[in-house]
Design a protein around this motif. Structure first.
Motif, mmCIF file in Angstrom:
data_model
loop_
_atom_site.group_PDB
_atom_site.id
_atom_site.type_symbol
_atom_site.label_atom_id
_atom_site.label_comp_id
_atom_site.label_asym_id
_atom_site.label_seq_id
_atom_site.Cartn_x
_atom_site.Cartn_y
_atom_site.Cartn_z
ATOM 1 N N MET A 1 0.831 -1.189 0.000
ATOM 2 C CA MET A 1 0.000 0.000 0.000
ATOM 3 C C MET A 1 0.879 1.259 0.000
ATOM 4 O O MET A 1 0.597 2.190 -0.748
ATOM 5 N N GLU A 2 1.947 1.240 0.818
ATOM 6 C CA GLU A 2 2.840 2.396 0.869
ATOM 7 C C GLU A 2 3.518 2.608 -0.484
ATOM 8 O O GLU A 2 3.723 3.742 -0.902
ATOM 9 N N ARG A 3 3.856 1.518 -1.137
ATOM 10 C CA ARG A 3 4.502 1.636 -2.446
ATOM 11 C C ARG A 3 3.555 2.280 -3.463
ATOM 12 O O ARG A 3 3.978 3.103 -4.280
ATOM 13 N N LEU A 4 2.293 1.923 -3.415
ATOM 14 C CA LEU A 4 1.305 2.546 -4.300
ATOM 15 C C LEU A 4 1.208 4.044 -4.020
ATOM 16 O O LEU A 4 1.186 4.862 -4.947
ATOM 17 N N LYS A 5 1.156 4.405 -2.757
ATOM 18 C CA LYS A 5 1.055 5.817 -2.397
ATOM 19 C C LYS A 5 2.309 6.583 -2.824
ATOM 20 O O LYS A 5 2.217 7.701 -3.335
ATOM 21 N N PHE B 1 -3.859 9.713 -16.106
ATOM 22 C CA PHE B 1 -4.596 8.448 -16.076
ATOM 23 C C PHE B 1 -3.918 7.438 -15.152
ATOM 24 O O PHE B 1 -4.589 6.684 -14.440
ATOM 25 N N VAL B 2 -2.600 7.437 -15.124
ATOM 26 C CA VAL B 2 -1.873 6.545 -14.215
ATOM 27 C C VAL B 2 -2.195 6.928 -12.774
ATOM 28 O O VAL B 2 -2.451 6.051 -11.931
ATOM 29 N N ILE B 3 -2.213 8.217 -12.492
ATOM 30 C CA ILE B 3 -2.545 8.681 -11.133
ATOM 31 C C ILE B 3 -3.956 8.231 -10.759
ATOM 32 O O ILE B 3 -4.183 7.739 -9.649
ATOM 33 N N CYS B 4 -4.886 8.382 -11.688
ATOM 34 C CA CYS B 4 -6.268 7.938 -11.426
ATOM 35 C C CYS B 4 -6.313 6.441 -11.152
ATOM 36 O O CYS B 4 -7.025 5.977 -10.255
ATOM 37 N N THR B 5 -5.555 5.679 -11.924
ATOM 38 C CA THR B 5 -5.505 4.228 -11.737
ATOM 39 C C THR B 5 -4.942 3.885 -10.360
ATOM 40 O O THR B 5 -5.487 3.029 -9.652
ATOM 41 N N LEU B 6 -3.853 4.556 -9.991
ATOM 42 C CA LEU B 6 -3.261 4.307 -8.677
ATOM 43 C C LEU B 6 -4.230 4.670 -7.561
ATOM 44 O O LEU B 6 -4.345 3.949 -6.567
ATOM 45 N N THR C 1 4.344 5.750 -5.300
ATOM 46 C CA THR C 1 4.314 5.817 -6.759
ATOM 47 C C THR C 1 3.352 6.905 -7.214
ATOM 48 O O THR C 1 3.647 7.657 -8.147
ATOM 49 N N LYS C 2 2.226 7.017 -6.560
ATOM 50 C CA LYS C 2 1.255 8.074 -6.886
ATOM 51 C C LYS C 2 1.882 9.443 -6.670
ATOM 52 O O LYS C 2 1.755 10.335 -7.521
ATOM 53 N N GLU C 3 2.584 9.616 -5.567
ATOM 54 C CA GLU C 3 3.251 10.894 -5.298
ATOM 55 C C GLU C 3 4.303 11.195 -6.365
ATOM 56 O O GLU C 3 4.420 12.333 -6.820
ATOM 57 N N ASN C 4 5.057 10.167 -6.765
ATOM 58 C CA ASN C 4 6.066 10.351 -7.810
ATOM 59 C C ASN C 4 5.414 10.765 -9.129
ATOM 60 O O ASN C 4 5.931 11.631 -9.842
ATOM 61 N N GLN C 5 4.291 10.158 -9.443
ATOM 62 C CA GLN C 5 3.593 10.503 -10.677
ATOM 63 C C GLN C 5 3.034 11.929 -10.608
ATOM 64 O O GLN C 5 2.998 12.635 -11.612
ATOM 65 N N GLU C 6 2.600 12.343 -9.432
ATOM 66 C CA GLU C 6 2.116 13.713 -9.264
ATOM 67 C C GLU C 6 3.257 14.709 -9.476
ATOM 68 O O GLU C 6 3.071 15.758 -10.092
ATOM 69 N N LEU C 7 4.461 14.364 -8.996
ATOM 70 C CA LEU C 7 5.624 15.212 -9.234
ATOM 71 C C LEU C 7 5.961 15.252 -10.723
ATOM 72 O O LEU C 7 6.313 16.303 -11.263
ATOM 73 N N ARG C 8 5.846 14.100 -11.362
ATOM 74 C CA ARG C 8 6.097 14.020 -12.803
ATOM 75 C C ARG C 8 5.093 14.888 -13.569
ATOM 76 O O ARG C 8 5.447 15.593 -14.511
ATOM 77 N N GLU C 9 3.835 14.832 -13.135
ATOM 78 C CA GLU C 9 2.788 15.639 -13.767
ATOM 79 C C GLU C 9 3.101 17.134 -13.607
ATOM 80 O O GLU C 9 2.944 17.921 -14.550
ATOM 81 N N GLU C 10 3.567 17.504 -12.442
ATOM 82 C CA GLU C 10 3.938 18.897 -12.182
ATOM 83 C C GLU C 10 5.124 19.317 -13.064
ATOM 84 O O GLU C 10 5.135 20.418 -13.618
ATOM 85 N N ASP C 11 6.101 18.429 -13.194
ATOM 86 C CA ASP C 11 7.255 18.707 -14.051
ATOM 87 C C ASP C 11 6.820 18.886 -15.505
ATOM 88 O O ASP C 11 7.295 19.786 -16.199
ATOM 89 N N LEU C 12 5.914 18.038 -15.955
ATOM 90 C CA LEU C 12 5.408 18.171 -17.321
ATOM 91 C C LEU C 12 4.660 19.488 -17.498
ATOM 92 O O LEU C 12 4.758 20.124 -18.553
ATOM 93 N N ASP C 13 3.939 19.903 -16.476
ATOM 94 C CA ASP C 13 3.241 21.184 -16.542
ATOM 95 C C ASP C 13 4.244 22.326 -16.722
ATOM 96 O O ASP C 13 4.026 23.237 -17.523
ATOM 97 N N ASN C 14 5.359 22.248 -16.002
ATOM 98 C CA ASN C 14 6.407 23.264 -16.150
ATOM 99 C C ASN C 14 6.996 23.232 -17.564
ATOM 100 O O ASN C 14 7.266 24.285 -18.156
#
Length: 153
Positions: free
Chosen positions: A1-5, A60-65, A7-20
């Motif tokens: 469960m912690e690994r999923l959380k 979509f990956v974040i939503c899946t997670l 990974t979700k946080e990492n993807q959120e950071l990735r999403e933020e980086d892409l926004d930049n």
């Protein structure tokens, strides 16, 4: 469960980086257009569109997670409920064995109905997770459409 959380946080950071990167590409395109370099501006807009497509995929990956985390929470809750149901069933069995009335089949049928409902809920959650994990087809815009978008800026 912690690994999923995590990974979700990492993807959120990735999403933020892409926004930049999207903002940076947009600013570059504006700058190139202001300098009269349409070709460079179009390339920058193409790069922006690619970043946007990637950002949608990450979303979509974040939503899946998130769906998986919710499903695991649900299952953990259900397991806890089943432990309580099992304890209650054991108590009922003890009570039934001490009395002359059995009534056991009726209680077992209720537990089976409960388990059937839980299985249905798990299957439904799995179907939702499967739908959310399907990739999205991306379509790149033509140079004319990108120039039109630049003109609107």
């Amino acid at each position: 469960m912690e690994r999923l959380k995590q990974t979700k946080e990492n993807q959120e950071l990735r999403e933020e980086d892409l926004d930049n990167k999207i903002q940076s590409s947009l600013n570059l395109a504006k700058g190139k257009l202001a300098m009269g370099s349409k070709a460079a501006a179009v390339r920058a807009m193409q790069q922006k569109k690619l970043f946007e497509v990637e950002q949608k995929k990450v979303n979509f990956v974040i939503c899946t997670l998130m769906a998986q985390i919710a499903t695991i929470d649900l299952v953990l809750n259900q397991v806890e409920c089943l432990v309580v149901v099992k304890s209650g069933a054991a108590t009922m069995e003890d009570l039934q064995s001490s009395s002359s009335k059995t009534g056991c089949c009726s209680s077992l049928e209720k537990v089976e109905d409960l388990l059937d409902n839980i299985r249905h809920s798990e299957e439904y959650a799995a179907e939702i997770a499967q739908l959310l994990s399907e990739p999205v087809q991306s379509v790149l815009l033509s140079d004319d459409e990108l120039l039109a978008e630049l003109a609107r800026l």
